[in-house]
Every structure is written in structure tokens, then in C-alpha cells.
Scaffold this motif. Structure first.
Motif, PDB file in Angstrom:
ATOM      1  N   ASP A  84       8.891   0.268  -1.953  1.00 43.05           N
ATOM      2  CA  ASP A  84       8.164   0.534  -3.194  1.00 43.05           C
ATOM      3  C   ASP A  84       6.857   1.234  -2.842  1.00 43.05           C
ATOM      4  OD1 ASP A  84       6.826   0.551  -5.584  1.00 43.05           O
ATOM      5  OD2 ASP A  84       6.791  -1.626  -5.855  1.00 43.05           O
ATOM      6  N   PRO A  85       6.752   2.535  -3.071  1.00 45.42           N
ATOM      7  CA  PRO A  85       5.505   3.249  -2.734  1.00 45.42           C
ATOM      8  C   PRO A  85       4.278   2.636  -3.385  1.00 45.42           C
ATOM      9  CG  PRO A  85       7.254   4.798  -3.271  1.00 45.42           C
ATOM     10  CD  PRO A  85       7.775   3.445  -3.625  1.00 45.42           C
ATOM     11  N   ALA A  86       4.422   2.084  -4.609  1.00 46.06           N
ATOM     12  CA  ALA A  86       3.271   1.496  -5.287  1.00 46.06           C
ATOM     13  C   ALA A  86       2.742   0.298  -4.514  1.00 46.06           C
ATOM     14  CB  ALA A  86       3.659   1.081  -6.706  1.00 46.06           C
ATOM     15  N   GLN A  87       3.648  -0.507  -3.968  1.00 47.14           N
ATOM     16  CA  GLN A  87       3.207  -1.654  -3.181  1.00 47.14           C
ATOM     17  C   GLN A  87       2.443  -1.210  -1.942  1.00 47.14           C
ATOM     18  OE1 GLN A  87       5.874  -4.001  -0.588  1.00 47.14           O
ATOM     19  NE2 GLN A  87       5.421  -5.766  -1.901  1.00 47.14           N
ATOM     20  N   TRP A  88       2.958  -0.232  -1.224  1.00 47.28           N
ATOM     21  CA  TRP A  88       2.309   0.213   0.004  1.00 47.28           C
ATOM     22  C   TRP A  88       0.985   0.917  -0.274  1.00 47.28           C
ATOM     23  CZ3 TRP A  88       3.716  -1.534   4.601  1.00 47.28           C
ATOM     24  CH2 TRP A  88       4.970  -2.122   4.710  1.00 47.28           C
ATOM     25  N   ARG A  89       0.922   1.699  -1.351  1.00 55.34           N
ATOM     26  CA  ARG A  89      -0.360   2.325  -1.716  1.00 55.34           C
ATOM     27  C   ARG A  89      -1.391   1.261  -2.048  1.00 55.34           C
ATOM     28  NH1 ARG A  89       2.930   6.113  -4.534  1.00 55.34           N
ATOM     29  NH2 ARG A  89       2.581   4.970  -6.482  1.00 55.34           N
ATOM     30  N   TRP A  90      -0.963   0.243  -2.793  1.00 55.73           N
ATOM     31  CA  TRP A  90      -1.894  -0.824  -3.183  1.00 55.73           C
ATOM     32  C   TRP A  90      -2.400  -1.551  -1.942  1.00 55.73           C
ATOM     33  CZ3 TRP A  90      -2.857  -5.966  -2.798  1.00 55.73           C
ATOM     34  CH2 TRP A  90      -3.746  -6.520  -3.730  1.00 55.73           C
ATOM     35  N   MET A  91      -1.510  -1.887  -1.036  1.00 62.12           N
ATOM     36  CA  MET A  91      -1.924  -2.626   0.156  1.00 62.12           C
ATOM     37  C   MET A  91      -2.834  -1.783   1.045  1.00 62.12           C
ATOM     38  SD  MET A  91       1.266  -5.088   1.260  1.00 62.12           S
ATOM     39  CE  MET A  91       2.431  -3.753   1.560  1.00 62.12           C
ATOM     40  N   ALA A  92      -2.568  -0.486   1.133  1.00 63.53           N
ATOM     41  CA  ALA A  92      -3.449   0.378   1.920  1.00 63.53           C
ATOM     42  C   ALA A  92      -4.852   0.420   1.322  1.00 63.53           C
ATOM     43  CB  ALA A  92      -2.857   1.786   2.001  1.00 63.53           C
ATOM     44  N   SER A  93      -4.927   0.536  -0.001  1.00 64.66           N
ATOM     45  CA  SER A  93      -6.238   0.533  -0.668  1.00 64.66           C
ATOM     46  C   SER A  93      -6.914  -0.824  -0.534  1.00 64.66           C
ATOM     47  CB  SER A  93      -6.073   0.897  -2.149  1.00 64.66           C
ATOM     48  OG  SER A  93      -5.581   2.211  -2.299  1.00 64.66           O
ATOM     49  N   PHE A  94      -6.125  -1.889  -0.578  1.00 65.59           N
ATOM     50  CA  PHE A  94      -6.684  -3.235  -0.399  1.00 65.59           C
ATOM     51  C   PHE A  94      -7.299  -3.376   0.989  1.00 65.59           C
ATOM     52  CE2 PHE A  94      -6.202  -7.607   1.105  1.00 65.59           C
ATOM     53  CZ  PHE A  94      -6.865  -8.307   0.113  1.00 65.59           C
TER      54      PHE A  94
END
Length: 413
Positions: A84-94
Motif C-alpha cells: 500500500d503506497p499510502a502506508q509507506w508514504r505515511w510511515m516515511a513522513s512519520f
């Protein structure tokens, strides 16, 4: 502003937004996908109105701590990586937000908003006689099992004038239900509050209906937003099209699906769980709200029930109850407060908290001149709802914002 406002989302954020606007003389249409209001994330949350404990999850040391948590069977954090790209983008920003300076800056923004929220709710209770949702100013104890974390907390109080450091003995004297609990000390904040979020929402619904200024469209899933020339024209609900003059997205973790071209809504659902246990005559439930710091579990007495809430599961858009996680919460609650309620009769719940990586919600205007946001409050939705609604109403009615907008205005388009 005389234009009617359409709000997408019927949880505590959407309902407080509607209430603030109606108080300011604005007519509202509120659209909710479910057949009932406040029936998802706002239904059985922790119940604590914890205004001075609003530091974001993202902080220095959290990534390393999270690795340690995930190696334990009783971890408060569960991560299920997905394609899920949204999950990985969120975790990277986190991870990018996990710096002490960033955490301190965002904590200051959240504290400012939280204190506005406390004052706003107080104003609604006093001026509108708003009640009937088990509100109490009962105070809060943040308790510690480990001396190291207790020492760190006592030297970094959010508000030293309002908070007190208590020894284990003093903690038990203040809250007798903790006499046998395995805590080495606590931080006490006397003016923190507790209430039933779902009951609060139902009171708002009753007031909104009585006002004659709010129309509810229930069971209507918004499937698209029409826009042209930099402005929103209508919302689509299946084959139905509803023209709009002003639009607010307050649809929680479902909001990213409504993003228009050029908008980035950095939200991801952080799944949490709760137990709501009856308090009977033979039980000794705590009167104060309690946060078990080391286990990340909160306890709140709401009327004749004990609410126990915990867990951060990053597992995608999965609202299903996880029996293992609920069993863990029950086991830990029984071990800490064995006589606080009837855990065997507890109602189980799971909700999807809509969180930004920074922990700071998105409140205000977008690049589309009649499209507004009020979303991304994470685990602090109930705490921040009234202040967020008041702030958005300030902006939409072209009043000066009640607090400084720095750090709160969305950068999403």
C-alpha cells in the motif's frame, strides 16, 4: 457569510463543526455514509479530554522504541506492512517527524488548540446549557511503572504550574483504587476532564435538529466531488448529485478518497480498541482518569461504566475486532485494576483514528476557494474537536482566528 455549508462526515469532528457554524448563524447540510451518526471512531473512544497531554506520537527515540515494542507479545504497537503506497508514504513522513525539535514545535501547536477546545466546550456548556454526556472535571493521573520514565516525565512537565509530581504513596492516597497497582509514581493534572464522546455527539445532534438550521443526509456515501475553475460545484452520492456552495471535508480516515487534483491528504488510520465494562456496587473503579504510561492504556470512569482504551495498530483499513488484542487489553486491565469493573461483561470496540504523520490536524482552507478541511486529529479527536470547529467557523465567517494559525493551516494543495 450567508452561504449554506455542506459537511461530509458525521463523527465528533463533523458534528462539532456543524454546531459551531449553526451557532454563528450558518445553515448546514451534514452528509454521513452510515445510517447513524457518531457510530465509528467517535463511538467508544478513550473518553479522556486530556488537554495538556497532546504531544504527537512522532518523537525522537520512538522508531527504536517501536522496534522493541514489536518484538514483544504484549506490544501496544502492531505494524502489518502492506503493498500500500499510502502506508509507506505515511510511515516515511512519520519517521521524518521523529525529531525532538519537530515534536516540541508540534506539541506547542496542539496545546494551543487543545486549550481553545477546553474553553470552547466550557462556553457551550455554560451558554447553551449543553449537558447530558457524563462530563466531569475529575483530573488525570499519568502513572509510571519504571523509575527511568518517571524521572524523565517529572523533569519535563508540560505545564509545571498546573501539574503535580506524586510519589507512589501520594498517588494511592489521591486515588485509592491504585493502592495495589504497580506504579512507582505519577503526574497529576487536576483540571483534565472526561466525558462520553458518543453521548456528546447525540446531544449535538438534538440541538442541531432543534435549531432548524441543520439538515442530515444519512446513509449517503459521497463518491465524488465535482469542481471547476478552482471551486467545488457539487458532491456525488451514487447517482444523486447535490450542488454545494461551501464544502467541509470531515470524513476521518476516508477523507483521502475525496481529495481533488493537486491535493495531498496525508492521513492513515491508526486502529485502536476499547472495552466498556459495567461498574457494579461491588467494584472500586478509579474516580480519576488514568493513563498507564508504560503500557499505553487509558482508563476513564464514564457514568456507571469503565472505559479502557489502548493500542496503535497500523494494519490498513481494517475495522474488524482482533480477539488477541482485546484479550491483551483485558488481561492487562485485570492485572492493574482487578476490581474496577465487570471485565467479563465488557463491550468490545475498535475504531480507526485518522492521523497525520506529524500528529497535527489539518484545519482551514484549501486551494479550492470554497473547500475546507477539518480532519487528521488521530487519537485526540474528542479533545480537539470543539476548538477545531470554532477555529474553522472563525475562518469561514471571516473572523480573526481565535488562536494563532501557525502550524495548523493545511498545506495540502
Amino acid at each position: 457569510m450567508a452561504q449554506r455549508v455542506c459537511i461530509i462526515g458525521g463523527g465528533v469532528i463533523g458534528l462539532t463543526t456543524a454546531y459551531a457554524l449553526v451557532r454563528d448563524g450558518i445553515d448546514v447540510t451534514l452528509v454521513e455514509a452510515r445510517d447513524s451518526l457518531a457510530s465509528e471512531t467517535s463511538f467508544a473512544n478513550g473518553g479522556q479530554l486530556s488537554y495538556r497531554y497532546v504531544a504527537p506520537l512522532a518523537d525522537a527515540g520512538v522508531p527504536l522504541q517501536a522496534i522493541g515494542w514489536m518484538l514483544r507479545g504484549d506490544s501496544p504497537l502492531k505494524l502489518r506492512p502492506r503493498l500500500d503506497p499510502a502506508q509507506w508514504r505515511w510511515m516515511a513522513s512519520f519517521l521524518a517527524a521523529c525529531r525532538r525539535s519537530v515534536n516540541q514545535r508540534n506539541s506547542a501547536h496542539l496545546l494551543r488548540l487543545a486549550l481553545l477546545s477546553q474553553a470552547t466546550l466550557q462556553g457551550w456548556r455554560d451558554e447553551d446549557r449543553l449537558g447530558g454526556f457524563d462530563w466531569r472535571r475529575n483530573g488525570k493521573l499519568v502513572t509510571f511503572r519504571e523509575a527511568a520514565s518517571f524521572e524523565h516525565a517529572r523533569h519535563g512537565l508540560a505545564d509545571p504550574q498546573q501539574q503535580q509530581v506524586l510519589s507512589r504513596t501520594e498517588c494511592a492516597q489521591l486515588e485509592p483504587a491504585l493502592a495495589e497497582a504497580p506504579f512507582v509514581g505519577a503526574i497529576y493534572t487536576p483540571d483534565e476532564e472526561v466525558a462520553d464522546c458518543h453521548g456528546f455527539c447525540q446531544q449535538l445532534v438534538a440541538r442541531l435538529k432543534a435549531s432548524g438550521r441543520c439538515e442530515f443526509l444519512l446513509g449517503q456515501q459521497v463518491t465524488g466531488i465535482r469542481q471547476t475553475g478552482g471551486a467545488v460545484q457539487a458532491i456525488e452520492m451514487g447517482s444523486q448529485v447535490l450542488p454545494v456552495e461551501q464544502l467541509v471535508i470531515a470524513a476521518g480516515h476516508r477523507s483521502p478518497a475525496l481529495a481533488l487534483p493537486g491535493m495531498n491528504l496525508p492521513l492513515y488510520p491508526l486502529k485502536g480498541y476499547s472495552l466498556t465494562a459495567p461498574i457494579r456496587a461491588e467494584h472500586r473503579a478509579p474516580d480519576l482518569s488514568i493513563t498507564d504510561y508504560n503500557r499505553k492504556i487509558v482508563y476513564a470512569r464514564i457514568g456507571a461504566q469503565l472505559r479502557v482504551a489502548a493500542m496503535v495498530d497500523i494494519v490498513g483499513f481494517d475495522p474488524a475486532l482482533d480477539p488477541k488484542r482485546l484479550a491483551l487489553i483485558k488481561r492487562q486491565a485485570q492485572g492493574t485494576l482487578p476490581n474496577a469493573g465487570d471485565y467479563d461483561a465488557a463491550i468490545e470496540w475498535a475504531g480507526m483514528r485518522p492521523a497525520t504523520p506529524s500528529g497535527v490536524p489539518l484545519i482551514g482552507a484549501t486551494a479550492y476557494r470554497n473547500l475546507w478541511l477539518n480532519l487528521g486529529h488521530g487519537a485526540l479527536g474528542f479533545t480537539l474537536a470543539c476548538g477545531s470547529a470554532r477555529l474553522l467557523s472563525d475562518l469561514m465567517t471571516q473572523r480573526a482566528p481565535s488562536i494563532e494559525m501557525q502550524g495548523l493551516a493545511p498545506r495540502v494543495a
